[in-house]
Design a protein around this motif. Structure first.
Motif, PDB file in Angstrom:
ATOM      1  N   THR A   1       0.633  -1.014   0.086  1.00 55.02           N
ATOM      2  CA  THR A   1       0.083  -0.128   0.111  1.00 55.02           C
ATOM      3  C   THR A   1       0.891   1.056   0.080  1.00 55.02           C
ATOM      4  OG1 THR A   1      -0.074   0.001   2.271  1.00 55.02           O
ATOM      5  CG2 THR A   1      -1.975  -1.213   1.046  1.00 55.02           C
ATOM      6  N   ALA A   2       0.316   2.391  -0.522  1.00 49.47           N
ATOM      7  CA  ALA A   2       0.947   3.594  -0.564  1.00 49.47           C
ATOM      8  C   ALA A   2       1.047   4.326   0.808  1.00 49.47           C
ATOM      9  CB  ALA A   2       0.409   4.676  -1.637  1.00 49.47           C
TER      10      ALA A   2
ATOM     11  N   GLY B   1       5.107  -1.212  -4.549  1.00 49.41           N
ATOM     12  CA  GLY B   1       4.517  -0.221  -4.736  1.00 49.41           C
ATOM     13  C   GLY B   1       2.914  -0.259  -4.972  1.00 49.41           C
ATOM     14  N   GLN B   2       2.384  -1.547  -5.253  1.00 44.98           N
ATOM     15  CA  GLN B   2       1.060  -1.711  -5.885  1.00 44.98           C
ATOM     16  C   GLN B   2       0.177  -1.412  -4.674  1.00 44.98           C
ATOM     17  OE1 GLN B   2       0.183  -5.287  -7.770  1.00 44.98           O
ATOM     18  NE2 GLN B   2      -1.881  -4.653  -8.838  1.00 44.98           N
ATOM     19  N   GLU B   3      -0.919  -0.701  -4.994  1.00 45.18           N
ATOM     20  CA  GLU B   3      -2.053  -0.498  -4.219  1.00 45.18           C
ATOM     21  C   GLU B   3      -3.151  -0.501  -4.892  1.00 45.18           C
ATOM     22  OE1 GLU B   3      -3.769   3.446  -1.431  1.00 45.18           O
ATOM     23  OE2 GLU B   3      -2.247   3.721  -3.162  1.00 45.18           O
TER      24      GLU B   3
ATOM     25  N   GLU C   1      -1.957  -2.969 -12.180  1.00 44.11           N
ATOM     26  CA  GLU C   1      -2.187  -1.492 -11.572  1.00 44.11           C
ATOM     27  C   GLU C   1      -3.195  -0.640 -12.289  1.00 44.11           C
ATOM     28  OE1 GLU C   1       1.712  -3.545 -11.163  1.00 44.11           O
ATOM     29  OE2 GLU C   1       0.663  -3.252 -12.762  1.00 44.11           O
TER      30      GLU C   1
ATOM     31  N   THR D   1      -1.714   6.550  -8.992  1.00 44.44           N
ATOM     32  CA  THR D   1      -0.841   6.089 -10.127  1.00 44.44           C
ATOM     33  C   THR D   1       0.636   6.315 -10.195  1.00 44.44           C
ATOM     34  OG1 THR D   1      -3.174   5.844 -11.631  1.00 44.44           O
ATOM     35  CG2 THR D   1      -0.910   5.336 -12.564  1.00 44.44           C
TER      36      THR D   1
ATOM     37  N   GLN E   1       2.385   4.824  -7.231  1.00 52.06           N
ATOM     38  CA  GLN E   1       2.994   3.559  -7.348  1.00 52.06           C
ATOM     39  C   GLN E   1       4.366   3.383  -8.316  1.00 52.06           C
ATOM     40  OE1 GLN E   1      -0.783   0.534  -7.456  1.00 52.06           O
ATOM     41  NE2 GLN E   1      -0.624   1.719  -9.553  1.00 52.06           N
TER      42      GLN E   1
ATOM     43  N   GLU F   1       7.163   4.602  -5.979  1.00 53.93           N
ATOM     44  CA  GLU F   1       7.572   3.758  -5.003  1.00 53.93           C
ATOM     45  C   GLU F   1       8.389   2.541  -5.707  1.00 53.93           C
ATOM     46  OE1 GLU F   1       4.964   1.836  -2.397  1.00 53.93           O
ATOM     47  OE2 GLU F   1       5.108   3.508  -1.060  1.00 53.93           O
ATOM     48  N   ARG F   2       7.832   2.041  -6.849  1.00 53.00           N
ATOM     49  CA  ARG F   2       8.631   1.187  -7.620  1.00 53.00           C
ATOM     50  C   ARG F   2       9.925   1.361  -8.049  1.00 53.00           C
ATOM     51  NH1 ARG F   2       4.778  -2.642 -11.511  1.00 53.00           N
ATOM     52  NH2 ARG F   2       3.773  -2.696  -9.679  1.00 53.00           N
TER      53      ARG F   2
ATOM     54  N   THR G   1       5.277   2.440 -15.237  1.00 50.91           N
ATOM     55  CA  THR G   1       5.025   1.282 -14.230  1.00 50.91           C
ATOM     56  C   THR G   1       5.160   0.078 -15.037  1.00 50.91           C
ATOM     57  OG1 THR G   1       4.030   2.875 -12.566  1.00 50.91           O
ATOM     58  CG2 THR G   1       3.775   0.512 -12.266  1.00 50.91           C
TER      59      THR G   1
END
Length: 403
Positions: A4-5, A30-32, A41, A77, A80, A83-84, A265
């Motif tokens: 989660t973010a 990073g996927q939420e 995603e 978006t 994500q 984060e990735r 992403t």
């Protein structure tokens, strides 16, 4: 691993309970997921987000309560993607921007002020030199340039007002490889930040933060997308160093769109395997070019003839996908070759699955002075190829038309 973010009004971070391999992080980090539980995603195409009440809106704007506000500076978006990418670089945080050049601008606006000095490598992308000299210079930020491969030259050129070391490794277009750890040590001894443009390698081949860099710059338009579809950029580093960059982006708005973030992403998911293939093709092409009578010199870190070959083997996990070479006959020979190809794309973009070819002297470095070109080693016979994923024999045969 947390999927989660974080609080989107702050900088997104990646926090793992156990260490994952790069290939896994490129697909999962990073996927939420929304309430619908989508596997791929989600793409959030919205300009703003709704609060439940006035108190919640106020709390989100001040950062007291997590929540998305406005896509100029908070979008799921984009979060994500940030984060990735941060996870792949081994960083705490990242901020995404509209392009690679806007990432450099945001970095400078977040960390520099009038009177500060940038010390940079001489062999760099022409637009970066233009930004430092022509635009930041208007507001009292000066820049000077040194041999990227000589740490002693960096130490000798430091000024009391130097606040930032800026380095491309490998460099564009001569693929010079600089010792990140040695130059970072010089920067830190003078209380300056060390910034590395990691465009040519991507985190699949090189992670500058592990070698002592403070911040990493990406033109995500290149290998991170990998298919020439969208523009994007990013600054990656510690949360403390990313925060002022994020605050500039929040105010000024050189923002990565949600759609572009979604494309990038998805690009990260295949980054590792693509970079391996780019490296294999590039090495084969570089070896082939060295054997061509019309070629005077080949620049590729994977070749034993490259002056920083041993350093590249220690610092990178592959030679990268860019090969530059000088032709006997100067500009006329270079243009003849470029005009003769039928398969390769004549464009200055790089990092694509399609092989591209360009003449740096008149394209990527066309706007800088002849003196700056000479200092950077950019001569009229130089040709740069971003080696794609076509069959290597087809690439070689196409180039043979002009050689």
């Amino acid at each position: 691993m947390r999927l989660t973010a974080p609080n989107p009004t702050e900088m997104p971070t990646m926090q793992d309970d156990f260490e994952l391999h790069l290939e896994t992080l490129a697909i999962r980090a990073g996927q939420e997921r929304s309430q619908f539980g989508e596997h791929a995603e989600a793409l959030y195409l919205t300009s703003s987000f709704v609060a439940d009440n006035a108190a919640q809106a106020a709390a989100r704007f001040t950062g007291v309560e997590p929540g998305y506000i406005y896509s100029r500076f908070t979008n799921p978006t984009v979060t994500q993607f940030q984060e990735r990418l941060a996870a792949l670089e081994g960083a705490e945080a990242a901020v995404a921007t509209a392009s690679g050049m806007s990432a450099i601008l945001a970095l400078c606006m977040g960390h520099l002020k009038a009177g500060d000095h940038i010390l940079a490598s001489a062999g760099m992308f022409g637009a970066t030199i233009q930004l430092f000299n022509n635009w930041l210079g208007k507001f009292g930020v000066s820049a000077s340039y040194v041999d990227a491969t000589n740490p002693a030259a960096w130490a000798a050129a430091v000024k009391p007002e130097t606040r930032l070391f800026y380095l491309e490794t490998p460099s564009n277009p001569l693929t010079e490889v600089a010792d990140i750890a040695a130059i970072a040590a010089v920067a830190h001894a003078h209380q300056a930040l060390m910034v590395v443009d990691n465009c040519f390698c991507s985190p699949a081949l090189q992670q500058p933060l592990k070698h002592g860099a403070d911040l990493v710059i990406h033109s995500a338009t290149k290998y991170i997308d990998g298919q020439g579809r969208v523009l994007g950029g990013a600054v990656v580093g510690s949360k403390a160093l990313i925060e002022p960059v994020y605050q500039f982006l929040r105010t000024a708005g050189p923002t990565l769109s949600a759609f572009n973030a979604w494309v990038l992403t998805k690009g990260l998911e295949t980054l590792g395997i693509r970079m391996k293939a780019h490296c294999e093709n590039a090495l084969a092409l570089a070896q082939w070019l060295e054997a061509q009578p019309a070629v005077e010199k080949v620049y590729y870190p994977g070749l034993p003839s490259h002056p920083q070959h041993e350093l590249a083997k220690r610092q990178q996990s592959g030679g990268g996908g860019v090969v530059s070479f000088e032709l006997k006959g100067g500009k006329d020979a270079a243009w003849k070759l470029i005009d003769a190809v039928q398969l390769l794309s004549r464009t200055a973009n790089l990092g694509d699955v399609k092989t591209t070819i360009t003449h740096p002297y008149t394209t990527t470095h066309g706007r800088i002075s002849p003196e700056a070109k000479a200092a950077a080693g950019i001569r009229e016979g130089l040709v740069r190829i971003s080696v794609g994923l076509e069959h290597i024999e087809d690439i070689q045969r196409d180039l043979a038309r002009g050689l």
